[in-house]
Design a protein around this motif. Structure first.
Motif, PDB file in Angstrom:
ATOM      1  N   LEU A 244     -33.808   6.061 -40.719  1.00 55.59           N
ATOM      2  CA  LEU A 244     -34.087   6.966 -41.831  1.00 55.59           C
ATOM      3  C   LEU A 244     -35.117   6.325 -42.747  1.00 55.59           C
ATOM      4  O   LEU A 244     -34.976   5.154 -43.131  1.00 55.59           O
ATOM      5  CB  LEU A 244     -32.812   7.257 -42.626  1.00 55.59           C
ATOM      6  N   LEU A 245     -36.157   7.080 -43.065  1.00 58.20           N
ATOM      7  CA  LEU A 245     -37.178   6.631 -44.012  1.00 58.20           C
ATOM      8  C   LEU A 245     -37.018   7.498 -45.259  1.00 58.20           C
ATOM      9  O   LEU A 245     -37.213   8.719 -45.187  1.00 58.20           O
ATOM     10  CB  LEU A 245     -38.567   6.813 -43.388  1.00 58.20           C
ATOM     11  N   ASP A 246     -36.637   6.870 -46.366  1.00 61.21           N
ATOM     12  CA  ASP A 246     -36.334   7.617 -47.589  1.00 61.21           C
ATOM     13  C   ASP A 246     -35.425   8.814 -47.275  1.00 61.21           C
ATOM     14  O   ASP A 246     -35.686   9.937 -47.692  1.00 61.21           O
ATOM     15  CB  ASP A 246     -37.635   8.063 -48.270  1.00 61.21           C
ATOM     16  N   HIS A 247     -34.404   8.540 -46.466  1.00 62.18           N
ATOM     17  CA  HIS A 247     -33.332   9.484 -46.118  1.00 62.18           C
ATOM     18  C   HIS A 247     -33.737  10.556 -45.103  1.00 62.18           C
ATOM     19  O   HIS A 247     -32.940  11.431 -44.775  1.00 62.18           O
ATOM     20  CB  HIS A 247     -32.730  10.145 -47.380  1.00 62.18           C
ATOM     21  N   PHE A 248     -34.968  10.520 -44.590  1.00 66.47           N
ATOM     22  CA  PHE A 248     -35.392  11.466 -43.545  1.00 66.47           C
ATOM     23  C   PHE A 248     -35.369  10.773 -42.187  1.00 66.47           C
ATOM     24  O   PHE A 248     -35.805   9.627 -42.057  1.00 66.47           O
ATOM     25  CB  PHE A 248     -36.811  11.996 -43.800  1.00 66.47           C
ATOM     26  N   ASP A 249     -34.883  11.506 -41.193  1.00 65.54           N
ATOM     27  CA  ASP A 249     -34.789  10.937 -39.854  1.00 65.54           C
ATOM     28  C   ASP A 249     -36.183  10.846 -39.212  1.00 65.54           C
ATOM     29  O   ASP A 249     -36.839  11.870 -38.993  1.00 65.54           O
ATOM     30  CB  ASP A 249     -33.877  11.833 -38.997  1.00 65.54           C
ATOM     31  N   VAL A 250     -36.640   9.622 -38.956  1.00 64.54           N
ATOM     32  CA  VAL A 250     -37.962   9.425 -38.348  1.00 64.54           C
ATOM     33  C   VAL A 250     -37.832   8.717 -36.993  1.00 64.54           C
ATOM     34  O   VAL A 250     -38.791   8.141 -36.482  1.00 64.54           O
ATOM     35  CB  VAL A 250     -38.897   8.610 -39.287  1.00 64.54           C
ATOM     36  N   SER A 251     -36.640   8.773 -36.411  1.00 64.14           N
ATOM     37  CA  SER A 251     -36.346   7.997 -35.205  1.00 64.14           C
ATOM     38  C   SER A 251     -37.356   8.232 -34.082  1.00 64.14           C
ATOM     39  O   SER A 251     -37.730   7.298 -33.378  1.00 64.14           O
ATOM     40  CB  SER A 251     -34.953   8.334 -34.685  1.00 64.14           C
ATOM     41  N   ARG A 252     -37.772   9.484 -33.906  1.00 63.99           N
ATOM     42  CA  ARG A 252     -38.715   9.785 -32.807  1.00 63.99           C
ATOM     43  C   ARG A 252     -40.153   9.492 -33.232  1.00 63.99           C
ATOM     44  O   ARG A 252     -40.916   8.868 -32.479  1.00 63.99           O
ATOM     45  CB  ARG A 252     -38.582  11.252 -32.383  1.00 63.99           C
ATOM     46  N   ARG A 253     -40.484   9.947 -34.419  1.00 63.71           N
ATOM     47  CA  ARG A 253     -41.880   9.836 -34.881  1.00 63.71           C
ATOM     48  C   ARG A 253     -42.378   8.381 -34.869  1.00 63.71           C
ATOM     49  O   ARG A 253     -43.535   8.116 -34.554  1.00 63.71           O
ATOM     50  CB  ARG A 253     -41.976  10.438 -36.294  1.00 63.71           C
ATOM     51  N   ILE A 254     -41.485   7.431 -35.202  1.00 62.48           N
ATOM     52  CA  ILE A 254     -41.936   6.032 -35.290  1.00 62.48           C
ATOM     53  C   ILE A 254     -42.258   5.415 -33.926  1.00 62.48           C
ATOM     54  O   ILE A 254     -42.766   4.311 -33.869  1.00 62.48           O
ATOM     55  CB  ILE A 254     -40.923   5.122 -36.031  1.00 62.48           C
ATOM     56  N   ARG A 255     -41.977   6.141 -32.853  1.00 62.08           N
ATOM     57  CA  ARG A 255     -42.311   5.613 -31.506  1.00 62.08           C
ATOM     58  C   ARG A 255     -43.690   6.065 -31.058  1.00 62.08           C
ATOM     59  O   ARG A 255     -44.166   5.652 -30.006  1.00 62.08           O
ATOM     60  CB  ARG A 255     -41.269   6.069 -30.472  1.00 62.08           C
ATOM     61  N   ASP A 256     -44.354   6.924 -31.852  1.00 61.25           N
ATOM     62  CA  ASP A 256     -45.676   7.422 -31.448  1.00 61.25           C
ATOM     63  C   ASP A 256     -46.710   6.293 -31.489  1.00 61.25           C
ATOM     64  O   ASP A 256     -46.575   5.349 -32.270  1.00 61.25           O
ATOM     65  CB  ASP A 256     -46.121   8.563 -32.374  1.00 61.25           C
ATOM     66  N   PRO A 257     -47.761   6.416 -30.649  1.00 57.08           N
ATOM     67  CA  PRO A 257     -48.746   5.329 -30.531  1.00 57.08           C
ATOM     68  C   PRO A 257     -49.421   4.956 -31.850  1.00 57.08           C
ATOM     69  O   PRO A 257     -49.681   3.772 -32.078  1.00 57.08           O
ATOM     70  CB  PRO A 257     -49.774   5.880 -29.542  1.00 57.08           C
TER      71      PRO A 257
END
Ligand code: DC
Length: 251
Positions: free
Chosen positions: A93-106
């Protein structure tokens, strides 16, 4: 600059449960191994790379330069990054938002490698990571866990593999996720990116990637996944048994 000596006393003092540190270069299979060990031993699995990735994502969104430390550190100080350990990895969670997938992008992968060279930013991350692992009972995975974050960790495994092997494993991993809409990177592009991230990790001035003096180095170049998991499990059992029953000369 993080001071490795300051870490030696603090994190070990009030712990009742052990820490397992898994370090190594990108694509060595650390996440798979860490998740497996956490399940086997009933520990929490914490992916510290995801914290660098989350901050890098916020820097992208704010259009910050990755090579200027001060704005990145100011950004970090107004950021909440939460790792929620799950069976197969961390929900991030980044500032309480789920970014689990987005952070794997190139784009985030490349940015994380660049923001993680800054000493002040690393010190901020290390403080958070020590707080997360302070109680023990964790498998913490990253690049500097055994050397800097928890130099007193009871078990340290440095998982390595030849770059070509890591590159080709990564390539095979992302193939099924490629769609007609997204241009799939070639194996050579993946290998080139990986070598560049290796170089940054190993050459940075602050806590560069290297095995701790007391780490067990596991080179998985010619090993199957099952062999890696089995060997690592044996290493953990052996070390934990030694911690529980120290030999007379070690006390
Ligand atoms: O493990 P990963 O690929 O998710 O890590 C993302 C980036 O963060 C990687 O380029 C190296 C950096 N990193 C680091 O410097 N120290 C850590 N403990 C974990 C990751």
């Amino acid at each position: 600059m993080t001071d490795p000596n300051s870490a030696a006393a603090a994190p070990t003092l009030h712990r009742t449960r052990p820490i397992i540190a898994i370090d190594g270069p990108a694509g060595a299979g650390k996440s798979t191994l860490a998740a497996h060990l956490a399940r086997r031993f009933g520990f929490l699995n914490l992916e510290t790379g995801a914290m660098y990735r989350a901050l890098a994502l916020k820097a992208i969104e704010r259009d910050l330069a990755f090579d200027e430390e001060a704005p990145l550190l100011a950004l970090a100080q107004h950021t909440t990054i939460t790792l929620e350990p799950q069976r197969e990895g961390n929900r991030v969670l980044l500032d309480h938002f789920d970014v689990s997938r987005r952070i794997r992008d190139p784009d985030v992968t490349a940015a994380a490698s660049r923001v993680s060279v800054h000493p002040g930013l690393r010190a901020w991350m290390v403080d958070q990571q020590r707080a997360l692992g302070a109680a023990g009972g964790v498998v913490m995975e990253g690049r500097d866990i055994g050397t800097c974050v928890f130099p007193g960790a009871e078990v340290k495994i440095f998982l390595d593999a030849a770059p070509e092997v890591r590159g080709s494993r990564r390539y095979r991993q992302i193939q099924p996720n490629s769609t007609a809409n997204t241009a799939a990177p070639t194996e050579q592009t993946i290998l080139d990116d990986l070598r560049e991230r290796d170089r940054r990790d190993r050459e940075r001035k602050d806590s560069p990637l290297r095995p701790a003096a007391d780490a067990v180095v596991l080179d998985s170049t010619s090993m199957t996944l099952d062999e890696v998991l089995d060997q690592a499990e044996t290493i953990v059992r052996t070390h934990l048994a030694t911690v529980r029953n120290p030999s007379p000369s070690a006390t």
